[in-house]
Design a protein around this motif. Structure first.
Motif, PDB file in Angstrom:
ATOM      1  N   GLU A   1       0.837  -1.203   0.000  1.00 11.40           N
ATOM      2  CA  GLU A   1       0.000   0.000   0.000  1.00 11.40           C
ATOM      3  C   GLU A   1       0.873   1.254   0.000  1.00 11.40           C
ATOM      4  N   ALA A   2       0.418   2.277  -0.746  1.00 11.94           N
ATOM      5  CA  ALA A   2       1.205   3.516  -0.822  1.00 11.94           C
ATOM      6  C   ALA A   2       1.002   4.369   0.426  1.00 11.94           C
ATOM      7  N   VAL A   3      -0.143   4.164   1.103  1.00  8.49           N
ATOM      8  CA  VAL A   3      -0.436   5.044   2.237  1.00  8.49           C
ATOM      9  C   VAL A   3      -0.220   4.347   3.579  1.00  8.49           C
ATOM     10  N   ALA A   4       0.134   5.157   4.585  1.00  5.94           N
ATOM     11  CA  ALA A   4       0.230   4.661   5.966  1.00  5.94           C
ATOM     12  C   ALA A   4      -1.036   5.121   6.679  1.00  5.94           C
ATOM     13  N   ARG A   5      -1.530   4.290   7.626  1.00  2.99           N
ATOM     14  CA  ARG A   5      -2.796   4.638   8.285  1.00  2.99           C
ATOM     15  C   ARG A   5      -2.657   4.622   9.799  1.00  2.99           C
ATOM     16  N   CYS A   6      -3.474   5.474  10.423  1.00  2.00           N
ATOM     17  CA  CYS A   6      -3.598   5.456  11.873  1.00  2.00           C
ATOM     18  C   CYS A   6      -4.413   4.212  12.230  1.00  2.00           C
ATOM     19  N   SER A   7      -3.951   3.469  13.249  1.00  2.00           N
ATOM     20  CA  SER A   7      -4.658   2.225  13.580  1.00  2.00           C
ATOM     21  C   SER A   7      -5.767   2.472  14.613  1.00  2.00           C
ATOM     22  N   GLY A   8      -6.041   3.754  14.932  1.00  2.00           N
ATOM     23  CA  GLY A   8      -6.999   4.072  16.002  1.00  2.00           C
ATOM     24  C   GLY A   8      -8.462   3.868  15.648  1.00  2.00           C
ATOM     25  N   GLY A   9      -8.786   3.726  14.355  1.00  2.00           N
ATOM     26  CA  GLY A   9     -10.187   3.579  13.949  1.00  2.00           C
ATOM     27  C   GLY A   9     -11.012   4.745  14.477  1.00  2.00           C
ATOM     28  N   LEU A  10     -12.248   4.450  14.917  1.00  2.00           N
ATOM     29  CA  LEU A  10     -13.120   5.545  15.349  1.00  2.00           C
ATOM     30  C   LEU A  10     -12.774   6.080  16.742  1.00  2.00           C
ATOM     31  N   PHE A  11     -11.754   5.480  17.375  1.00  2.00           N
ATOM     32  CA  PHE A  11     -11.217   6.061  18.600  1.00  2.00           C
ATOM     33  C   PHE A  11     -10.516   7.383  18.267  1.00  2.00           C
ATOM     34  N   CYS A  12     -10.000   7.455  17.027  1.00  2.00           N
ATOM     35  CA  CYS A  12      -9.248   8.640  16.590  1.00  2.00           C
ATOM     36  C   CYS A  12     -10.228   9.760  16.237  1.00  2.00           C
ATOM     37  N   PRO A  13     -10.149  10.917  16.909  1.00  2.00           N
ATOM     38  CA  PRO A  13     -11.127  11.986  16.636  1.00  2.00           C
ATOM     39  C   PRO A  13     -11.096  12.456  15.188  1.00  2.00           C
ATOM     40  N   ALA A  14      -9.922  12.426  14.569  1.00  2.00           N
ATOM     41  CA  ALA A  14      -9.838  12.889  13.170  1.00  2.00           C
ATOM     42  C   ALA A  14     -10.659  11.974  12.270  1.00  2.00           C
ATOM     43  N   GLN A  15     -10.530  10.653  12.490  1.00  2.00           N
ATOM     44  CA  GLN A  15     -11.283   9.704  11.652  1.00  2.00           C
ATOM     45  C   GLN A  15     -12.785   9.838  11.924  1.00  2.00           C
TER      46      GLN A  15
END
Ligand code: 5U1
Length: 672
Positions: free
Chosen positions: A424-438
């Motif tokens: 994959e070209a992109v890196a992702r935050c593993s926080g899911g909906l815990f992450c306020p940005a997501q």
């Protein structure tokens, strides 16, 4: 009056600087500054020389057209010098040009002009003797160019022999060689797959291709030409006007711009400029302005030339789409699916009339490929409505200690681990909906126009609602009270009531919209529609396995896996249930058998430049049961034609096939 040494020194330094950039641009195909920055330098020198004529030297770049040609090709002395064009940068400068033309011609009436796009390519001279192509030459410095006949012969749109009759015995045609955007993208894609760097832009790609010593390489490059003028004409005649002459060139098989128009007076010229500026991004080639020429050839002759350019022509440039600025910081933005996008914070700069202070760097692969670092001076580009991007760094301005950019190990929003999966070209935050940005992005998507269409619930409001912990999921929106809305910043009671009304209205939706609003990865509008039509209910989609999901026309194994993964998450099931409990509902859809889809048995062909990628429109039509074919025949029901539609449009018209522009297509789909 003695001229101060200071002015002399300024002129000398400007000349040196311009010569340096001339060489980088014309000879090395590796420009270091933008066209706008170059034009600015040239204008500064021109202004200084105009004010103090004693500063003018015979070798000033204002007196020349380009730089010295490369040694590798043999030299060609142009029988008639290849001049360049003066520029106008705004309406006033164009009006000044028109006034000068009328004054010199002693005209009180409107001037007849021709107008056409100014292509961002390379000027070329083609010499035909008795109709046979005998030589192709680059402009070089305008007097002496390079003989690139071998490469020119490989360009399919250049006739090796003129067609028809009546052409002059010796005819030198002038035009612009360019690389269409589609061909350029394919070429760069292939280069990247082979681990090569690719070209910075279509102009550089065209220049690099034309200067290939090996014509086989040039032959593999998708070059094209539009002819816009002529030099030597011996043993025969062209027309009385420029326009008539261009029609003759077209009759003899030479390509002229389909946008070439005759116009009277500056108001028509202004309209043409505005129209073309709007269509600019949709054209399949780069342009940087409009060229206007006095149409009458006798009038052209009367007007004559100044040192660099004819008095009867001008290029009215579009505002520059590229500018130079400096990176002052790098942020990582977290998107709906957790993808981290590096964004450059810039010293603010005006690009094409808009102040730009942020530009995307796309992903880490792009940063590495372009070798962009902290504190770099960079070229930023803005085209149409797309997000501004960093095109490249100016290496000569890089500070010695410029640090490399790296992906943070933790999400800047929620400190969860950042993960980049293999391939994959992109890196992702593993926080899911815990992450306020997501969470914010998921709710913004849910409320957006093509999803639940909650009018008035803008991005800033969603940010506030999440930041104040008033909502955690889209379902929470439906439990908010008037007081809670009215307590938000910049929210009057009336707006709060409007928002409550909009939420109420949005409770009645459609299954495709609801499915799309959930933000399942890879499930766009078209796929949501196909799934809804195929399965008829959210329960049936939730329960479908890989095999059943893949029976839907545009669902492959990856999309199917994303759908299954979404409904496997207890949290997502709870949100769907909570939304339904909050009253979100939709009219029942009869489960569609393939033979019941609304466009079954209808055949479409797509052509021309469309506002959405063809693949997307194709998918949408297919999901409604239509066949999408590559060529027009008697069996075609509809031709969807965008800008610059060519032979397919002509054929459809001949066969009486119904032609739809995008607006008509939308109307047709809305009736299904
Ligand atoms: N379309 C167009 N481009 N262009 C470039 N016409 C045109 N004419 C040119 C140049 C340099 O020169 C003649 C006016 C001399």
């Amino acid at each position: 009056m003695m001229l101060s040494a200071e002015y002399r020194a300024t002129a000398e330094s400007l000349r040196k600087e311009i010569e340096y950039h001339n060489r980088r641009y014309y000879t090395l195909d590796d420009p270091e500054i933008t066209d706008a920055a170059y034009d600015q330098l040239l204008r500064e020198l021109q202004a200084l020389e105009a004010q103090y004529p004693e500063l003018l030297t015979t070798d000033s770049p204002t007196q020349r057209v380009g730089a010295e040609p490369l040694d590798a090709f043999s030299e060609v002395v142009h029988p008639v010098p290849m001049l360049s064009l003066d520029n106008a940068f705004d309406q006033q400068e164009f009006a000044d040009f028109d006034r000068r033309v009328r004054e010199r011609l002693e005209l009180t009436d409107e001037v007849h002009y021709i107008a056409e796009p100014k292509l961002d390519g390379l000027a070329i001279s083609l010499l035909y003797e008795d109709g046979l192509l005998v030589r192709g030459a680059t402009r070089g410095d305008g007097k002496v160019g390079e003989d690139v006949t071998q490469n020119i012969r490989t360009i399919p749109t250049i006739p090796l022999h003129l067609t028809g009759s009546g052409y002059p015995k010796r005819l030198e045609v002038r035009g612009e060689i360019f690389m269409p955007k589609a061909g350029f993208n394919r070429l760069n894609e292939r280069a990247r797959q082979q681990g090569e760097k690719g070209f910075a832009n279509p102009r550089n790609a065209a220049a690099g291709s034309l200067r290939q010593l090996n014509p086989k390489i040039a032959a593999a490059r998708p070059l094209a030409i539009y002819c816009y003028g002529f030099g030597l004409v011996e043993g025969g005649q062209l027309g009385k006007s420029h326009y008539e002459s261009m029609q003759l060139l077209a009759q003899w098989g030479l390509r002229i711009s389909p946008e070439l128009k005759q116009l009277s007076g500056i108001s028509a010229c202004h309209d043409y400029y505005q129209q073309l500026a709007k269509r600019r991004d949709g054209l399949d080639y780069d342009i940087d302005g409009v060229v206007y020429k006095v149409d009458d050839l006798q009038q052209q002759q009367h007007l004559g030339f100044v040192s660099r350019a004819p008095r009867w022509a001008i290029a009215w440039k579009f505002p520059a789409q590229e500018e130079t600025t400096r990176i002052v910081g790098i942020d990582f933005q977290v998107g709906r699916t957790g993808a981290l996008t590096p964004v450059a914070r810039l010293e603010p700069v005006q690009v094409a009339g808009v102040m730009v202070s942020n530009a995307t760097l796309h992903n880490m692969d792009e940063i590495q490929r372009k070798d962009i670092r902290f504190d770099d001076t960079v070229i930023v580009r803005r085209a149409g409505d797309v997000i501004p991007e960093v095109v490249r760094s100016v290496l000569s301005k890089r500070p010695a200690d410029a640090k490399k950019i790296s992906m943070p190990a933790l999400c800047p929003e929620c400190q969860s681990e950042v993960i980049r999966l293999e391939g994959e070209a992109v890196a992702r935050c593993s926080g899911g909906l815990f992450c306020p940005a997501q969470r914010k992005e998921a709710i913004k998507h849910f409320a957006s126009r093509k999803a639940m269409d909650i009018e008035g619930l803008g991005n800033k409001l969603v940010d506030q609602l999440v930041d104040k912990s008033l909502i955690h999921t889209p379902a929470d929106l439906f439990n908010l009270s008037l007081d809670q809305f009215a307590g938000l910043e910049r929210m009057a009671e009336k707006s709060a009531q409007n928002l409550l009304d909009a939420l109420e209205k949005s409770r009645l939706t459609t299954l495709p919209r609801f499915l799309f609003s959930l933000g399942i990865r890879e499930v766009g509008e078209a796929t949501a529609r196909s799934l809804a039509l195929h399965f008829g209910s959210i329960e049936a989609i939730r329960e479908a396995d890989q095999e059943r999901l893949q029976t839907v026309s545009d669902v492959g194994p990856i999309v199917a896996e994303h759908i299954i993964a979404f409904f496997r998450q207890p949290h997502n099931l709870e949100v769907v249930k909570a939304l339904q409990n909050a009253g979100v509902h939709w009219p029942a859809i009869e489960q569609a058998a393939a033979d019941q889809l609304p466009l079954t048995d209808k055949s479409f062909v797509l052509t021309g430049t469309l506002s959405r990628p063809r693949s997307v429109i194709k998918e949408q039509l297919q999901s409604l049961g239509a066949k999408v074919a590559g060529s027009v025949s008697k069996k075609t029901d509809y031709l969807v034609a965008g800008a610059d539609a060519g032979s397919k449009l002509a054929k459809a018209e001949k066969l009486g096939v119904e032609v739809l522009d995008e607006e008509k297509l939308e109307r047709l789909l809305a009736t299904l």
